[in-house]
Motif scaffolding. Structure first.
Motif, PDB file in Angstrom:
ATOM      1  N   VAL A  73       0.834  -1.201   0.000  1.00 48.10           N
ATOM      2  CA  VAL A  73       0.000   0.000   0.000  1.00 48.10           C
ATOM      3  C   VAL A  73       0.868   1.249   0.000  1.00 48.10           C
ATOM      4  N   ARG A  74       1.938   1.219   0.755  1.00 41.61           N
ATOM      5  CA  ARG A  74       2.852   2.358   0.809  1.00 41.61           C
ATOM      6  C   ARG A  74       4.180   1.997   0.145  1.00 41.61           C
ATOM      7  N   ALA A  75       4.683   2.960  -0.642  1.00 44.24           N
ATOM      8  CA  ALA A  75       5.963   2.798  -1.347  1.00 44.24           C
ATOM      9  C   ALA A  75       6.020   1.506  -2.154  1.00 44.24           C
ATOM     10  N   PRO A  76       5.009   1.243  -2.976  1.00 47.77           N
ATOM     11  CA  PRO A  76       5.090   0.048  -3.815  1.00 47.77           C
ATOM     12  C   PRO A  76       6.151   0.224  -4.898  1.00 47.77           C
ATOM     13  N   VAL A  77       6.645  -0.885  -5.381  1.00 52.86           N
ATOM     14  CA  VAL A  77       7.600  -0.868  -6.493  1.00 52.86           C
ATOM     15  C   VAL A  77       6.922  -1.550  -7.671  1.00 52.86           C
ATOM     16  N   ALA A  78       6.597  -0.761  -8.688  1.00 55.71           N
ATOM     17  CA  ALA A  78       5.875  -1.299  -9.841  1.00 55.71           C
ATOM     18  C   ALA A  78       6.832  -2.024 -10.780  1.00 55.71           C
TER      19      ALA A  78
END
Length: 468
Positions: free
Chosen positions: A411-416
Protein backbone atom coordinates in the motif's frame (compact mmCIF):
# COMPACT_ATOMS: atom_id res chain seq x y z
CA UNK A 1 -28.51 13.50 -30.73
CA UNK A 2 -26.55 10.31 -30.06
CA UNK A 3 -23.38 9.43 -28.19
CA UNK A 4 -21.47 10.34 -31.38
CA UNK A 5 -21.46 13.93 -30.13
CA UNK A 6 -19.91 12.93 -26.80
CA UNK A 7 -16.47 13.81 -28.09
CA UNK A 8 -13.95 16.63 -28.25
CA UNK A 9 -14.43 19.06 -31.11
CA UNK A 10 -11.02 18.38 -32.60
CA UNK A 11 -11.96 14.76 -33.19
CA UNK A 12 -14.74 16.05 -35.45
CA UNK A 13 -12.54 18.54 -37.30
CA UNK A 14 -9.87 15.89 -37.95
CA UNK A 15 -12.36 13.22 -39.04
CA UNK A 16 -13.99 15.66 -41.46
CA UNK A 17 -10.64 16.65 -42.94
CA UNK A 18 -9.61 13.03 -43.36
CA UNK A 19 -12.83 12.29 -45.23
CA UNK A 20 -12.44 15.28 -47.53
CA UNK A 21 -8.81 14.34 -48.23
CA UNK A 22 -9.77 10.74 -49.00
CA UNK A 23 -7.62 9.50 -46.11
CA UNK A 24 -9.69 6.47 -45.19
CA UNK A 25 -6.98 3.83 -45.04
CA UNK A 26 -6.70 1.62 -41.97
CA UNK A 27 -5.17 3.27 -38.90
CA UNK A 28 -4.15 1.66 -35.63
CA UNK A 29 -4.37 3.63 -32.40
CA UNK A 30 -2.96 2.36 -29.11
CA UNK A 31 -4.43 3.31 -25.72
CA UNK A 32 -1.98 3.12 -22.81
CA UNK A 33 -1.03 4.79 -19.53
CA UNK A 34 2.31 6.58 -19.72
CA UNK A 35 3.13 6.46 -16.01
CA UNK A 36 1.37 5.01 -12.99
CA UNK A 37 -0.02 7.50 -10.47
CA UNK A 38 2.03 8.05 -7.31
CA UNK A 39 1.91 5.19 -4.81
CA UNK A 40 0.63 2.68 -7.35
CA UNK A 41 2.33 -0.62 -8.05
CA UNK A 42 -0.07 -1.77 -10.79
CA UNK A 43 -3.31 -0.99 -12.60
CA UNK A 44 -6.43 -3.11 -13.11
CA UNK A 45 -7.78 -2.97 -16.66
CA UNK A 46 -11.45 -1.99 -16.65
CA UNK A 47 -14.10 -0.30 -18.77
CA UNK A 48 -13.75 -2.39 -21.90
CA UNK A 49 -17.33 -3.62 -21.98
CA UNK A 50 -18.84 -0.12 -21.99
CA UNK A 51 -16.34 1.00 -24.64
CA UNK A 52 -17.36 -1.89 -26.89
CA UNK A 53 -21.03 -1.05 -26.38
CA UNK A 54 -20.30 2.47 -27.59
CA UNK A 55 -18.32 1.32 -30.63
CA UNK A 56 -20.89 -1.27 -31.69
CA UNK A 57 -23.71 1.31 -31.63
CA UNK A 58 -21.84 4.32 -33.01
CA UNK A 59 -23.50 5.96 -36.00
CA UNK A 60 -23.43 9.64 -36.92
CA UNK A 61 -26.99 10.68 -37.70
CA UNK A 62 -28.53 13.83 -39.17
CA UNK A 63 -29.02 15.47 -35.76
CA UNK A 64 -25.40 14.76 -34.87
CA UNK A 65 -24.24 16.48 -38.06
CA UNK A 66 -26.37 19.50 -37.18
CA UNK A 67 -24.83 19.63 -33.71
CA UNK A 68 -21.33 19.37 -35.15
CA UNK A 69 -22.13 22.16 -37.58
CA UNK A 70 -23.52 24.37 -34.82
CA UNK A 71 -20.38 23.81 -32.74
CA UNK A 72 -18.22 24.82 -35.70
CA UNK A 73 -20.51 27.71 -36.77
CA UNK A 74 -20.73 26.29 -40.27
CA UNK A 75 -23.58 25.19 -42.55
CA UNK A 76 -24.62 21.60 -41.96
CA UNK A 77 -24.13 20.65 -45.60
CA UNK A 78 -20.39 21.24 -45.21
CA UNK A 79 -20.29 18.40 -42.68
CA UNK A 80 -22.34 15.90 -44.67
CA UNK A 81 -19.31 13.61 -45.24
CA UNK A 82 -19.64 12.66 -41.58
CA UNK A 83 -23.25 11.56 -41.93
CA UNK A 84 -23.65 7.80 -41.63
CA UNK A 85 -20.17 7.25 -40.28
CA UNK A 86 -20.12 4.19 -38.05
CA UNK A 87 -17.44 2.04 -36.48
CA UNK A 88 -16.47 -0.88 -38.70
CA UNK A 89 -13.09 -1.67 -37.23
CA UNK A 90 -11.23 -4.22 -35.18
CA UNK A 91 -10.39 -4.00 -31.48
CA UNK A 92 -7.78 -5.94 -29.57
CA UNK A 93 -7.78 -5.38 -25.83
CA UNK A 94 -6.69 -6.58 -22.42
CA UNK A 95 -9.73 -8.27 -20.82
CA UNK A 96 -11.25 -6.56 -17.80
CA UNK A 97 -9.75 -7.58 -14.48
CA UNK A 98 -6.23 -8.21 -15.73
CA UNK A 99 -3.33 -6.36 -14.13
CA UNK A 100 -1.44 -4.02 -16.47
CA UNK A 101 1.66 -1.87 -16.19
CA UNK A 102 2.81 1.51 -17.46
CA UNK A 103 3.31 1.72 -21.22
CA UNK A 104 1.32 -1.44 -21.99
CA UNK A 105 -1.58 -1.06 -24.43
CA UNK A 106 -4.91 -1.64 -22.74
CA UNK A 107 -6.59 -1.50 -26.12
CA UNK A 108 -5.73 -1.09 -29.80
CA UNK A 109 -8.22 0.08 -32.42
CA UNK A 110 -7.70 -0.59 -36.13
CA UNK A 111 -10.26 1.04 -38.39
CA UNK A 112 -10.58 3.49 -41.31
CA UNK A 113 -8.78 6.60 -40.09
CA UNK A 114 -11.85 8.88 -39.61
CA UNK A 115 -13.59 6.19 -37.52
CA UNK A 116 -10.55 5.41 -35.41
CA UNK A 117 -10.04 9.12 -34.75
CA UNK A 118 -13.62 10.05 -33.88
CA UNK A 119 -13.89 7.47 -31.08
CA UNK A 120 -10.75 8.58 -29.20
CA UNK A 121 -12.32 10.76 -26.52
CA UNK A 122 -15.12 8.42 -25.53
CA UNK A 123 -12.92 5.32 -25.38
CA UNK A 124 -10.25 7.14 -23.36
CA UNK A 125 -12.89 8.32 -20.90
CA UNK A 126 -14.41 4.88 -20.43
CA UNK A 127 -11.21 2.95 -19.94
CA UNK A 128 -9.36 5.70 -18.07
CA UNK A 129 -11.97 6.32 -15.39
CA UNK A 130 -12.85 2.71 -14.74
CA UNK A 131 -9.23 1.51 -14.71
CA UNK A 132 -8.44 4.27 -12.22
CA UNK A 133 -11.26 3.35 -9.82
CA UNK A 134 -10.71 -0.40 -10.09
CA UNK A 135 -7.04 0.10 -9.27
CA UNK A 136 -7.85 2.25 -6.24
CA UNK A 137 -10.41 -0.26 -4.98
CA UNK A 138 -7.95 -3.13 -5.40
CA UNK A 139 -5.57 -1.41 -3.00
CA UNK A 140 -8.31 -1.32 -0.35
CA UNK A 141 -8.79 -5.06 -0.70
CA UNK A 142 -5.05 -5.59 -0.27
CA UNK A 143 -4.95 -3.27 2.75
CA UNK A 144 -7.86 -5.08 4.43
CA UNK A 145 -5.82 -8.29 4.45
CA UNK A 146 -8.77 -10.65 4.14
CA UNK A 147 -11.39 -8.61 5.97
CA UNK A 148 -14.50 -7.69 3.94
CA UNK A 149 -14.61 -4.29 2.23
CA UNK A 150 -17.88 -2.70 1.10
CA UNK A 151 -18.66 0.31 -1.08
CA UNK A 152 -20.36 3.39 0.40
CA UNK A 153 -19.31 5.88 -2.31
CA UNK A 154 -22.48 6.75 -4.24
CA UNK A 155 -23.39 10.02 -2.53
CA UNK A 156 -19.98 11.58 -3.22
CA UNK A 157 -18.97 10.23 -6.63
CA UNK A 158 -18.93 12.52 -9.64
CA UNK A 159 -22.43 11.64 -10.77
CA UNK A 160 -24.71 8.59 -10.47
CA UNK A 161 -23.04 6.76 -13.37
CA UNK A 162 -19.65 7.12 -11.70
CA UNK A 163 -21.21 5.80 -8.49
CA UNK A 164 -22.57 2.78 -10.32
CA UNK A 165 -19.17 2.09 -11.82
CA UNK A 166 -17.44 2.44 -8.45
CA UNK A 167 -19.75 -0.23 -7.01
CA UNK A 168 -19.27 -2.56 -9.96
CA UNK A 169 -15.51 -2.13 -10.03
CA UNK A 170 -15.26 -2.70 -6.29
CA UNK A 171 -17.05 -6.00 -6.83
CA UNK A 172 -14.62 -6.79 -9.66
CA UNK A 173 -11.63 -6.63 -7.33
CA UNK A 174 -13.23 -8.35 -4.35
CA UNK A 175 -15.55 -5.99 -2.46
CA UNK A 176 -18.17 -7.87 -0.48
CA UNK A 177 -21.09 -5.49 -1.09
CA UNK A 178 -22.33 -2.01 -1.95
CA UNK A 179 -24.83 0.46 -0.56
CA UNK A 180 -25.87 1.28 -4.15
CA UNK A 181 -29.16 -0.54 -4.68
CA UNK A 182 -29.14 -0.18 -8.48
CA UNK A 183 -25.61 -1.53 -8.73
CA UNK A 184 -26.42 -4.41 -6.39
CA UNK A 185 -29.43 -5.36 -8.50
CA UNK A 186 -27.50 -5.11 -11.77
CA UNK A 187 -24.37 -6.98 -10.67
CA UNK A 188 -25.71 -9.46 -8.16
CA UNK A 189 -23.42 -8.26 -5.37
CA UNK A 190 -25.05 -7.94 -1.93
CA UNK A 191 -26.68 -4.65 -1.01
CA UNK A 192 -25.49 -3.42 2.38
CA UNK A 193 -26.54 -0.55 4.60
CA UNK A 194 -27.96 0.37 7.94
CA UNK A 195 -29.18 3.74 9.16
CA UNK A 196 -28.05 7.36 9.23
CA UNK A 197 -27.45 9.57 12.24
CA UNK A 198 -30.64 11.41 11.31
CA UNK A 199 -32.60 8.23 12.00
CA UNK A 200 -31.26 8.08 15.54
CA UNK A 201 -31.86 11.82 16.03
CA UNK A 202 -35.51 11.43 14.99
CA UNK A 203 -36.23 9.41 18.16
CA UNK A 204 -36.07 10.57 21.78
CA UNK A 205 -32.99 8.43 22.39
CA UNK A 206 -30.78 5.73 20.93
CA UNK A 207 -32.60 2.85 22.58
CA UNK A 208 -35.95 3.91 21.10
CA UNK A 209 -34.30 4.23 17.68
CA UNK A 210 -32.61 0.85 17.83
CA UNK A 211 -35.73 -0.96 19.03
CA UNK A 212 -37.88 0.70 16.37
CA UNK A 213 -35.40 -0.33 13.69
CA UNK A 214 -35.43 -3.89 14.99
CA UNK A 215 -39.24 -4.01 14.84
CA UNK A 216 -39.18 -3.12 11.14
CA UNK A 217 -36.19 -5.24 10.14
CA UNK A 218 -36.09 -8.87 11.29
CA UNK A 219 -32.87 -10.80 11.33
CA UNK A 220 -29.37 -9.48 12.03
CA UNK A 221 -29.08 -5.75 12.65
CA UNK A 222 -26.33 -3.20 12.19
CA UNK A 223 -26.70 -0.30 14.60
CA UNK A 224 -24.95 3.05 14.20
CA UNK A 225 -23.54 3.84 17.62
CA UNK A 226 -21.70 7.18 17.36
CA UNK A 227 -24.49 9.73 17.02
CA UNK A 228 -23.85 11.07 20.55
CA UNK A 229 -21.33 9.29 22.76
CA UNK A 230 -19.83 6.23 21.08
CA UNK A 231 -19.20 4.10 24.17
CA UNK A 232 -22.68 4.83 25.50
CA UNK A 233 -24.08 3.95 22.08
CA UNK A 234 -22.29 0.60 22.10
CA UNK A 235 -23.72 -0.19 25.54
CA UNK A 236 -27.25 0.64 24.36
CA UNK A 237 -26.81 -1.41 21.20
CA UNK A 238 -25.51 -4.36 23.21
CA UNK A 239 -28.49 -4.21 25.55
CA UNK A 240 -30.99 -4.09 22.68
CA UNK A 241 -29.32 -6.91 20.74
CA UNK A 242 -29.09 -9.11 23.84
CA UNK A 243 -32.70 -8.44 24.89
CA UNK A 244 -33.98 -9.27 21.42
CA UNK A 245 -31.72 -12.27 20.92
CA UNK A 246 -30.34 -10.72 17.73
CA UNK A 247 -26.60 -10.99 18.41
CA UNK A 248 -25.28 -13.53 15.89
CA UNK A 249 -24.73 -11.83 12.50
CA UNK A 250 -25.44 -8.37 13.89
CA UNK A 251 -22.96 -5.48 14.06
CA UNK A 252 -22.29 -2.01 15.38
CA UNK A 253 -20.93 0.67 13.08
CA UNK A 254 -18.33 3.27 13.98
CA UNK A 255 -18.33 6.27 11.66
CA UNK A 256 -16.16 8.93 13.31
CA UNK A 257 -13.39 9.61 15.78
CA UNK A 258 -10.34 7.48 16.48
CA UNK A 259 -11.67 4.33 14.87
CA UNK A 260 -8.87 2.13 16.14
CA UNK A 261 -9.24 3.11 19.78
CA UNK A 262 -13.03 3.09 19.60
CA UNK A 263 -13.01 -0.36 18.04
CA UNK A 264 -10.90 -1.70 20.90
CA UNK A 265 -13.32 -0.29 23.46
CA UNK A 266 -16.38 -1.42 21.51
CA UNK A 267 -15.03 -4.96 21.26
CA UNK A 268 -14.45 -5.06 25.00
CA UNK A 269 -17.97 -3.81 25.75
CA UNK A 270 -19.59 -6.29 23.37
CA UNK A 271 -17.61 -9.19 24.80
CA UNK A 272 -18.51 -8.16 28.35
CA UNK A 273 -22.17 -8.18 27.30
CA UNK A 274 -21.84 -11.74 26.07
CA UNK A 275 -21.95 -10.76 22.38
CA UNK A 276 -18.69 -12.04 20.90
CA UNK A 277 -20.40 -12.71 17.57
CA UNK A 278 -21.45 -9.09 17.05
CA UNK A 279 -19.12 -7.57 14.48
CA UNK A 280 -17.64 -4.08 14.28
CA UNK A 281 -17.95 -2.15 11.03
CA UNK A 282 -15.85 0.97 10.45
CA UNK A 283 -16.60 3.78 8.01
CA UNK A 284 -15.90 7.47 7.63
CA UNK A 285 -13.16 8.77 5.33
CA UNK A 286 -11.49 5.42 4.82
CA UNK A 287 -9.25 4.43 1.93
CA UNK A 288 -6.35 2.02 1.50
CA UNK A 289 -4.01 4.08 3.65
CA UNK A 290 -6.44 4.34 6.58
CA UNK A 291 -7.43 0.69 6.30
CA UNK A 292 -3.77 -0.30 6.22
CA UNK A 293 -3.10 1.69 9.39
CA UNK A 294 -6.03 0.10 11.18
CA UNK A 295 -5.06 -3.43 10.16
CA UNK A 296 -1.43 -2.89 11.14
CA UNK A 297 -2.53 -1.57 14.55
CA UNK A 298 -4.60 -4.76 14.99
CA UNK A 299 -7.79 -2.82 15.56
CA UNK A 300 -10.63 -5.35 16.07
CA UNK A 301 -12.57 -4.18 13.02
CA UNK A 302 -14.38 -6.86 11.05
CA UNK A 303 -15.62 -4.93 8.00
CA UNK A 304 -14.39 -1.75 6.29
CA UNK A 305 -16.87 0.51 4.49
CA UNK A 306 -15.04 2.80 2.06
CA UNK A 307 -16.65 5.73 0.28
CA UNK A 308 -15.60 9.13 -0.99
CA UNK A 309 -11.84 8.68 -1.15
CA UNK A 310 -12.20 5.47 -3.12
CA UNK A 311 -15.13 6.46 -5.35
CA UNK A 312 -13.22 9.50 -6.65
CA UNK A 313 -9.69 8.06 -6.19
CA UNK A 314 -8.94 11.13 -4.10
CA UNK A 315 -5.18 10.70 -3.84
CA UNK A 316 -4.73 10.13 -7.59
CA UNK A 317 -7.83 11.42 -9.40
CA UNK A 318 -6.71 10.83 -13.00
CA UNK A 319 -4.59 8.57 -15.19
CA UNK A 320 -1.94 9.86 -17.56
CA UNK A 321 -3.55 7.92 -20.40
CA UNK A 322 -3.10 8.43 -24.13
CA UNK A 323 -4.60 7.21 -27.41
CA UNK A 324 -1.95 7.51 -30.09
CA UNK A 325 -1.70 6.51 -33.73
CA UNK A 326 0.97 3.85 -34.26
CA UNK A 327 0.33 2.89 -37.88
CA UNK A 328 -1.47 4.40 -40.88
CA UNK A 329 -2.14 2.55 -44.12
CA UNK A 330 0.66 0.08 -43.42
CA UNK A 331 3.18 2.76 -42.42
CA UNK A 332 4.36 2.67 -38.78
CA UNK A 333 4.31 6.10 -37.16
CA UNK A 334 5.49 7.55 -33.87
CA UNK A 335 5.47 10.79 -31.93
CA UNK A 336 8.80 12.34 -30.94
CA UNK A 337 7.66 15.19 -28.69
CA UNK A 338 9.82 15.61 -25.62
CA UNK A 339 8.64 13.37 -22.75
CA UNK A 340 5.77 12.07 -24.91
CA UNK A 341 7.52 9.75 -27.34
CA UNK A 342 5.40 6.85 -28.56
CA UNK A 343 6.44 3.48 -29.95
CA UNK A 344 5.38 2.60 -33.51
CA UNK A 345 3.38 -0.32 -34.82
CA UNK A 346 0.51 -2.49 -33.54
CA UNK A 347 1.58 -4.34 -30.42
CA UNK A 348 1.13 -7.32 -28.16
CA UNK A 349 2.07 -7.63 -24.49
CA UNK A 350 3.42 -10.92 -23.23
CA UNK A 351 2.93 -11.65 -19.55
CA UNK A 352 5.85 -13.49 -17.99
CA UNK A 353 6.17 -14.81 -14.42
CA UNK A 354 6.42 -12.04 -11.84
CA UNK A 355 4.93 -9.55 -14.33
CA UNK A 356 8.25 -9.38 -16.19
CA UNK A 357 6.22 -8.30 -19.20
CA UNK A 358 7.48 -7.79 -22.74
CA UNK A 359 5.91 -5.24 -25.10
CA UNK A 360 6.34 -6.57 -28.62
CA UNK A 361 5.00 -6.11 -32.13
CA UNK A 362 1.62 -7.70 -32.76
CA UNK A 363 2.99 -10.37 -35.12
CA UNK A 364 5.74 -11.61 -32.79
CA UNK A 365 5.72 -14.96 -31.11
CA UNK A 366 5.73 -14.99 -27.30
CA UNK A 367 8.80 -15.95 -25.33
CA UNK A 368 8.63 -19.50 -24.03
CA UNK A 369 7.31 -18.43 -20.63
CA UNK A 370 5.04 -15.64 -21.88
CA UNK A 371 1.31 -15.46 -22.68
CA UNK A 372 -0.40 -12.67 -24.69
CA UNK A 373 -2.56 -10.14 -22.86
CA UNK A 374 -4.39 -8.49 -25.77
CA UNK A 375 -7.24 -10.47 -27.31
CA UNK A 376 -9.39 -9.74 -30.34
CA UNK A 377 -12.74 -8.56 -28.96
CA UNK A 378 -14.30 -6.88 -32.01
CA UNK A 379 -14.12 -7.31 -35.78
CA UNK A 380 -16.13 -5.47 -38.40
CA UNK A 381 -17.54 -3.26 -35.66
CA UNK A 382 -19.14 -6.19 -33.87
CA UNK A 383 -18.17 -8.16 -30.76
CA UNK A 384 -16.42 -11.44 -31.41
CA UNK A 385 -17.61 -13.37 -28.38
CA UNK A 386 -19.97 -13.54 -25.46
CA UNK A 387 -20.32 -10.55 -23.17
CA UNK A 388 -17.97 -11.21 -20.25
CA UNK A 389 -19.39 -11.63 -16.77
CA UNK A 390 -18.30 -10.03 -13.52
CA UNK A 391 -17.17 -13.44 -12.33
CA UNK A 392 -14.89 -13.73 -15.37
CA UNK A 393 -13.21 -10.47 -14.43
CA UNK A 394 -12.91 -11.47 -10.79
CA UNK A 395 -11.16 -14.69 -11.73
CA UNK A 396 -8.71 -12.87 -13.99
CA UNK A 397 -7.92 -10.31 -11.30
CA UNK A 398 -7.39 -12.96 -8.62
CA UNK A 399 -5.05 -14.95 -10.86
CA UNK A 400 -2.97 -11.93 -11.87
CA UNK A 401 -2.81 -10.60 -8.31
CA UNK A 402 -1.43 -13.91 -7.11
CA UNK A 403 1.43 -13.60 -9.58
CA UNK A 404 2.24 -9.96 -8.79
CA UNK A 405 5.50 -9.35 -6.88
CA UNK A 406 4.96 -8.56 -3.19
CA UNK A 407 6.67 -5.18 -3.58
CA UNK A 408 4.04 -4.11 -6.14
CA UNK A 409 1.21 -5.05 -3.78
CA UNK A 410 2.39 -2.81 -0.96
CA UNK A 411 0.00 0.00 0.00
CA UNK A 412 2.85 2.36 0.81
CA UNK A 413 5.96 2.80 -1.35
CA UNK A 414 5.09 0.05 -3.82
CA UNK A 415 7.60 -0.87 -6.49
CA UNK A 416 5.88 -1.30 -9.84
CA UNK A 417 7.27 -3.84 -12.30
CA UNK A 418 8.47 -2.31 -15.56
CA UNK A 419 7.82 -3.92 -18.91
CA UNK A 420 10.63 -4.20 -21.41
CA UNK A 421 10.35 -4.07 -25.22
CA UNK A 422 11.27 -6.72 -27.71
CA UNK A 423 14.30 -6.36 -29.93
CA UNK A 424 12.12 -6.05 -33.02
CA UNK A 425 10.05 -3.24 -31.50
CA UNK A 426 13.18 -1.37 -30.43
CA UNK A 427 14.64 -1.77 -33.92
CA UNK A 428 11.42 -0.55 -35.56
CA UNK A 429 11.36 2.51 -33.31
CA UNK A 430 14.94 3.33 -34.26
CA UNK A 431 14.17 2.90 -37.96
CA UNK A 432 11.06 5.10 -37.86
CA UNK A 433 12.95 7.73 -35.88
CA UNK A 434 15.74 7.71 -38.48
CA UNK A 435 13.29 8.11 -41.36
CA UNK A 436 11.60 11.04 -39.61
CA UNK A 437 14.96 12.69 -39.04
CA UNK A 438 15.86 12.22 -42.71
CA UNK A 439 12.66 14.00 -43.77
CA UNK A 440 13.28 16.82 -41.33
CA UNK A 441 17.02 17.58 -41.53
CA UNK A 442 16.66 21.05 -40.05
CA UNK A 443 14.96 19.84 -36.90
CA UNK A 444 16.72 19.98 -33.55
CA UNK A 445 18.00 16.93 -31.72
CA UNK A 446 15.41 14.28 -31.02
CA UNK A 447 14.70 12.93 -27.53
CA UNK A 448 17.07 10.18 -26.54
CA UNK A 449 15.92 6.62 -26.11
CA UNK A 450 15.87 7.20 -22.35
CA UNK A 451 13.42 10.04 -22.86
CA UNK A 452 11.02 7.63 -24.51
CA UNK A 453 9.91 6.06 -21.24
CA UNK A 454 6.59 7.89 -21.40
CA UNK A 455 5.33 5.28 -23.87
CA UNK A 456 6.87 2.42 -21.94
CA UNK A 457 10.53 1.68 -21.36
CA UNK A 458 12.62 1.16 -24.47
CA UNK A 459 14.84 -1.42 -22.82
CA UNK A 460 15.21 -4.52 -24.99
CA UNK A 461 13.91 -7.66 -23.32
CA UNK A 462 16.34 -10.28 -22.08
CA UNK A 463 14.37 -12.89 -24.05
CA UNK A 464 13.28 -11.47 -27.38
CA UNK A 465 10.13 -12.86 -29.00
CA UNK A 466 10.66 -14.42 -32.40
CA UNK A 467 8.57 -13.19 -35.33
CA UNK A 468 6.17 -15.51 -37.05
Amino acid sequence: MSEATTTDLYEVTMALSYLREGMTGPATFSLFVRDLPPERGFLVAAGLDSALDYLSHLRVGPEDVEDFAAALHRPADELLPLRGLEFTGRVRAVPEGRIVLAGEPLLEVTAPLPEAQLVETYVLNRLGHQTLIASKAARCVLAADGRPVVDFSLRRTHGPQAGFQAARLGALVGFAGTSNVAAAAATGVPAVGTMAHSYVEAFPGEEEAFRAFARTHPGPLTLLVDTYDTEAGVRVAARVLRDLGRGPGSAVRLDSGDLGALAVRARALLDEAGLPDVRIIASGGLDAYAVDDLVRSRAPIDVFAVGTRVGVSADAPYLDSAYKMVEYDGRPVMKLSSAKVTAPGPKQVFRRPGCADVIALADERPPGDGTPLLETVMTGGRRTGERPTLDDGRARFAADLAGLPAAARRVRAPVAPRATVSGRLAALAADVRRRIDERMPAAGPRPSRAASAACGPLRPAAHRPVSR
